[in-house]
Design a protein around this motif. Structure first.
Motif, PDB file in Angstrom:
ATOM      1  N   GLN A   1     -18.538 -15.562  51.838  1.00 25.97           N
ATOM      2  CA  GLN A   1     -19.175 -14.458  52.554  1.00 25.97           C
ATOM      3  C   GLN A   1     -19.260 -13.202  51.680  1.00 25.97           C
ATOM      4  O   GLN A   1     -20.246 -12.467  51.753  1.00 25.97           O
ATOM      5  CB  GLN A   1     -18.424 -14.150  53.845  1.00 25.97           C
ATOM      6  N   ILE A   2     -18.258 -12.968  50.863  1.00 26.33           N
ATOM      7  CA  ILE A   2     -18.296 -11.819  49.949  1.00 26.33           C
ATOM      8  C   ILE A   2     -19.427 -12.012  48.941  1.00 26.33           C
ATOM      9  O   ILE A   2     -20.166 -11.069  48.627  1.00 26.33           O
ATOM     10  CB  ILE A   2     -16.925 -11.616  49.256  1.00 26.33           C
ATOM     11  N   ILE A   3     -19.595 -13.231  48.473  1.00 17.60           N
ATOM     12  CA  ILE A   3     -20.719 -13.537  47.584  1.00 17.60           C
ATOM     13  C   ILE A   3     -22.030 -13.256  48.306  1.00 17.60           C
ATOM     14  O   ILE A   3     -22.953 -12.659  47.737  1.00 17.60           O
ATOM     15  CB  ILE A   3     -20.636 -14.994  47.072  1.00 17.60           C
ATOM     16  N   ASP A   4     -22.122 -13.648  49.573  1.00 16.65           N
ATOM     17  CA  ASP A   4     -23.336 -13.382  50.353  1.00 16.65           C
ATOM     18  C   ASP A   4     -23.593 -11.889  50.521  1.00 16.65           C
ATOM     19  O   ASP A   4     -24.747 -11.445  50.482  1.00 16.65           O
ATOM     20  CB  ASP A   4     -23.271 -14.063  51.720  1.00 16.65           C
ATOM     21  N   ILE A   5     -22.544 -11.108  50.701  1.00 17.74           N
ATOM     22  CA  ILE A   5     -22.704  -9.652  50.815  1.00 17.74           C
ATOM     23  C   ILE A   5     -23.298  -9.096  49.527  1.00 17.74           C
ATOM     24  O   ILE A   5     -24.245  -8.303  49.553  1.00 17.74           O
ATOM     25  CB  ILE A   5     -21.360  -8.959  51.144  1.00 17.74           C
ATOM     26  N   VAL A   6     -22.741  -9.517  48.396  1.00 16.47           N
ATOM     27  CA  VAL A   6     -23.239  -9.031  47.105  1.00 16.47           C
ATOM     28  C   VAL A   6     -24.665  -9.529  46.864  1.00 16.47           C
ATOM     29  O   VAL A   6     -25.533  -8.767  46.416  1.00 16.47           O
ATOM     30  CB  VAL A   6     -22.295  -9.441  45.950  1.00 16.47           C
ATOM     31  N   ALA A   7     -24.942 -10.784  47.185  1.00 20.40           N
ATOM     32  CA  ALA A   7     -26.293 -11.337  46.997  1.00 20.40           C
ATOM     33  C   ALA A   7     -27.311 -10.599  47.868  1.00 20.40           C
ATOM     34  O   ALA A   7     -28.411 -10.281  47.409  1.00 20.40           O
ATOM     35  CB  ALA A   7     -26.303 -12.829  47.311  1.00 20.40           C
ATOM     36  N   GLU A   8     -26.961 -10.317  49.108  1.00 18.82           N
ATOM     37  CA  GLU A   8     -27.880  -9.598  50.002  1.00 18.82           C
ATOM     38  C   GLU A   8     -28.121  -8.184  49.494  1.00 18.82           C
ATOM     39  O   GLU A   8     -29.244  -7.684  49.533  1.00 18.82           O
ATOM     40  CB  GLU A   8     -27.308  -9.574  51.424  1.00 18.82           C
ATOM     41  N   THR A   9     -27.075  -7.546  48.994  1.00 16.49           N
ATOM     42  CA  THR A   9     -27.212  -6.204  48.422  1.00 16.49           C
ATOM     43  C   THR A   9     -28.105  -6.245  47.188  1.00 16.49           C
ATOM     44  O   THR A   9     -29.002  -5.405  47.027  1.00 16.49           O
ATOM     45  CB  THR A   9     -25.825  -5.620  48.085  1.00 16.49           C
ATOM     46  N   ALA A  10     -27.897  -7.229  46.333  1.00 18.14           N
ATOM     47  CA  ALA A  10     -28.721  -7.374  45.126  1.00 18.14           C
ATOM     48  C   ALA A  10     -30.180  -7.653  45.491  1.00 18.14           C
ATOM     49  O   ALA A  10     -31.098  -7.102  44.871  1.00 18.14           O
ATOM     50  CB  ALA A  10     -28.168  -8.498  44.242  1.00 18.14           C
ATOM     51  N   PHE A  11     -30.405  -8.491  46.492  1.00 14.63           N
ATOM     52  CA  PHE A  11     -31.760  -8.765  46.951  1.00 14.63           C
ATOM     53  C   PHE A  11     -32.427  -7.475  47.417  1.00 14.63           C
ATOM     54  O   PHE A  11     -33.591  -7.217  47.103  1.00 14.63           O
ATOM     55  CB  PHE A  11     -31.754  -9.813  48.059  1.00 14.63           C
ATOM     56  N   SER A  12     -31.684  -6.662  48.135  1.00 15.52           N
ATOM     57  CA  SER A  12     -32.238  -5.375  48.581  1.00 15.52           C
ATOM     58  C   SER A  12     -32.618  -4.498  47.394  1.00 15.52           C
ATOM     59  O   SER A  12     -33.635  -3.808  47.438  1.00 15.52           O
ATOM     60  CB  SER A  12     -31.232  -4.631  49.467  1.00 15.52           C
ATOM     61  N   PHE A  13     -31.801  -4.524  46.346  1.00 12.32           N
ATOM     62  CA  PHE A  13     -32.124  -3.752  45.145  1.00 12.32           C
ATOM     63  C   PHE A  13     -33.479  -4.188  44.589  1.00 12.32           C
ATOM     64  O   PHE A  13     -34.278  -3.359  44.161  1.00 12.32           O
ATOM     65  CB  PHE A  13     -31.043  -3.937  44.071  1.00 12.32           C
ATOM     66  N   ILE A  14     -33.724  -5.497  44.585  1.00 10.56           N
ATOM     67  CA  ILE A  14     -34.994  -6.003  44.062  1.00 10.56           C
ATOM     68  C   ILE A  14     -36.161  -5.433  44.852  1.00 10.56           C
ATOM     69  O   ILE A  14     -37.126  -4.920  44.282  1.00 10.56           O
ATOM     70  CB  ILE A  14     -35.019  -7.550  44.081  1.00 10.56           C
ATOM     71  N   THR A  15     -36.091  -5.523  46.174  1.00  5.63           N
ATOM     72  CA  THR A  15     -37.204  -5.023  46.983  1.00  5.63           C
ATOM     73  C   THR A  15     -37.330  -3.510  46.870  1.00  5.63           C
ATOM     74  O   THR A  15     -38.447  -2.984  46.824  1.00  5.63           O
ATOM     75  CB  THR A  15     -37.073  -5.452  48.461  1.00  5.63           C
ATOM     76  N   ASN A  16     -36.199  -2.810  46.773  1.00  2.26           N
ATOM     77  CA  ASN A  16     -36.243  -1.356  46.593  1.00  2.26           C
ATOM     78  C   ASN A  16     -36.926  -0.990  45.277  1.00  2.26           C
ATOM     79  O   ASN A  16     -37.740  -0.057  45.226  1.00  2.26           O
ATOM     80  CB  ASN A  16     -34.836  -0.748  46.596  1.00  2.26           C
ATOM     81  N   LEU A  17     -36.611  -1.727  44.217  1.00  2.52           N
ATOM     82  CA  LEU A  17     -37.234  -1.455  42.914  1.00  2.52           C
ATOM     83  C   LEU A  17     -38.748  -1.644  42.971  1.00  2.52           C
ATOM     84  O   LEU A  17     -39.501  -0.817  42.457  1.00  2.52           O
ATOM     85  CB  LEU A  17     -36.636  -2.347  41.832  1.00  2.52           C
ATOM     86  N   PHE A  18     -39.189  -2.730  43.569  1.00  2.00           N
ATOM     87  CA  PHE A  18     -40.632  -2.954  43.700  1.00  2.00           C
ATOM     88  C   PHE A  18     -41.293  -1.818  44.480  1.00  2.00           C
ATOM     89  O   PHE A  18     -42.293  -1.248  44.044  1.00  2.00           O
ATOM     90  CB  PHE A  18     -40.929  -4.274  44.416  1.00  2.00           C
ATOM     91  N   ASN A  19     -40.742  -1.508  45.643  1.00  2.00           N
ATOM     92  CA  ASN A  19     -41.394  -0.522  46.506  1.00  2.00           C
ATOM     93  C   ASN A  19     -41.325   0.886  45.947  1.00  2.00           C
ATOM     94  O   ASN A  19     -42.271   1.657  46.105  1.00  2.00           O
ATOM     95  CB  ASN A  19     -40.832  -0.614  47.923  1.00  2.00           C
ATOM     96  N   ASN A  20     -40.243   1.234  45.266  1.00  2.00           N
ATOM     97  CA  ASN A  20     -40.186   2.546  44.623  1.00  2.00           C
ATOM     98  C   ASN A  20     -41.139   2.613  43.430  1.00  2.00           C
ATOM     99  O   ASN A  20     -41.819   3.618  43.220  1.00  2.00           O
ATOM    100  CB  ASN A  20     -38.758   2.882  44.184  1.00  2.00           C
ATOM    101  N   THR A  21     -41.206   1.538  42.646  1.00  2.00           N
ATOM    102  CA  THR A  21     -42.081   1.507  41.473  1.00  2.00           C
ATOM    103  C   THR A  21     -43.554   1.584  41.858  1.00  2.00           C
ATOM    104  O   THR A  21     -44.320   2.351  41.275  1.00  2.00           O
ATOM    105  CB  THR A  21     -41.820   0.228  40.650  1.00  2.00           C
ATOM    106  N   PHE A  22     -43.948   0.785  42.837  1.00  2.00           N
ATOM    107  CA  PHE A  22     -45.360   0.699  43.209  1.00  2.00           C
ATOM    108  C   PHE A  22     -45.765   1.670  44.312  1.00  2.00           C
ATOM    109  O   PHE A  22     -46.947   1.729  44.665  1.00  2.00           O
ATOM    110  CB  PHE A  22     -45.714  -0.741  43.612  1.00  2.00           C
ATOM    111  N   LYS A  23     -44.795   2.436  44.830  1.00  2.00           N
ATOM    112  CA  LYS A  23     -45.075   3.391  45.919  1.00  2.00           C
ATOM    113  C   LYS A  23     -45.855   2.701  47.044  1.00  2.00           C
ATOM    114  O   LYS A  23     -46.910   3.164  47.484  1.00  2.00           O
ATOM    115  CB  LYS A  23     -45.812   4.622  45.407  1.00  2.00           C
ATOM    116  N   THR A  24     -45.297   1.579  47.489  1.00  2.00           N
ATOM    117  CA  THR A  24     -45.947   0.767  48.517  1.00  2.00           C
ATOM    118  C   THR A  24     -46.276   1.602  49.743  1.00  2.00           C
ATOM    119  O   THR A  24     -45.427   2.342  50.244  1.00  2.00           O
ATOM    120  CB  THR A  24     -45.032  -0.415  48.909  1.00  2.00           C
ATOM    121  N   ASP A  25     -47.505   1.480  50.206  1.00  2.00           N
ATOM    122  CA  ASP A  25     -47.928   2.186  51.418  1.00  2.00           C
ATOM    123  C   ASP A  25     -47.116   1.685  52.607  1.00  2.00           C
ATOM    124  O   ASP A  25     -46.858   0.480  52.726  1.00  2.00           O
ATOM    125  CB  ASP A  25     -49.412   1.930  51.705  1.00  2.00           C
TER     126      ASP A  25
END
Length: 183
Positions: free
Chosen positions: A145-169
């Motif tokens: 479960q701790i691995i899942d917490i870190v994986a979910e957090t890392a996944f969020s980082f990925i989507t945050n990077l895309f949306n911040n970079t591309f300024k998604t509408d």
């Protein structure tokens, strides 16, 4: 305005269209983030697979809380908007709980422990202390479960990077919110 085209399902590459159609089936629409990355069918498939697979041991509510918290940490207003909407609409999170999630807390004790740990992971970019591990284990979280917490957090980082970079509408279906960092 987005820095890249946000295609419709029909404008997206053929390999991406079935994935986008699945989002329509599940959510009733294709969020702009998925439409934007559909221009790279490989990126869309990887993101969609991660989105569908990660964090099942945590439950949908805790996953959404982690996405809300990570969006706040990374100043991603698009993700904050989408996950706050989805957290309330699909997962029944209260406004109070979603507001607490922005700072790494929850009204649910187990979710609070998971969020506090995820918040430390996000803020420190993974440089957490032994005491942080002891605290999350003390409330009953397994290593998986701790691995899942870190994986979910890392996944969020990925989507945050895309949306911040591309300024998604922002999606017109979701009430627009802004992170404190972006405000």
């Amino acid at each position: 305005m987005a820095r890249a085209n946000i295609p419709t399902i029909e404008q997206a590459p053929a390999q991406a269209q079935p994935i986008l159609q699945n989002y329509v089936k599940v959510l009733g629409l294709v969020p702009n983030f998925f439409a934007l990355i559909s221009q790279s069918p490989d990126a869309l498939k990887a993101i969609a697979d991660m989105h569908a697979t990660l964090g099942k041991s945590l439950g949908h509510k805790t996953r959404e809380r982690i996405h809300i918290m990570t969006a706040e940490v990374n100043g991603c207003s698009y993700c904050l908007t989408a996950h706050t909407y989805l957290g309330g609409k699909l997962n029944g999170l209260t406004k109070e709980d979603m507001e607490l999630a922005r700072e790494g807390h929850s009204t649910d004790p187990a979710a609070d422990a998971a969020l506090q740990f995820a918040y430390k992971v996000a803020k420190s970019r993974g440089h957490v202390d032994d005491a942080d591990f002891a605290a999350i284990r003390a409330v009953g979280f397994s290593d998986a479960q701790i691995i899942d917490i870190v994986a979910e957090t890392a996944f969020s980082f990925i989507t945050n990077l895309f949306n911040n970079t591309f300024k998604t509408d922002f999606d017109s279906a979701f009430p627009e919110l802004h992170t404190r960092k972006a405000a």
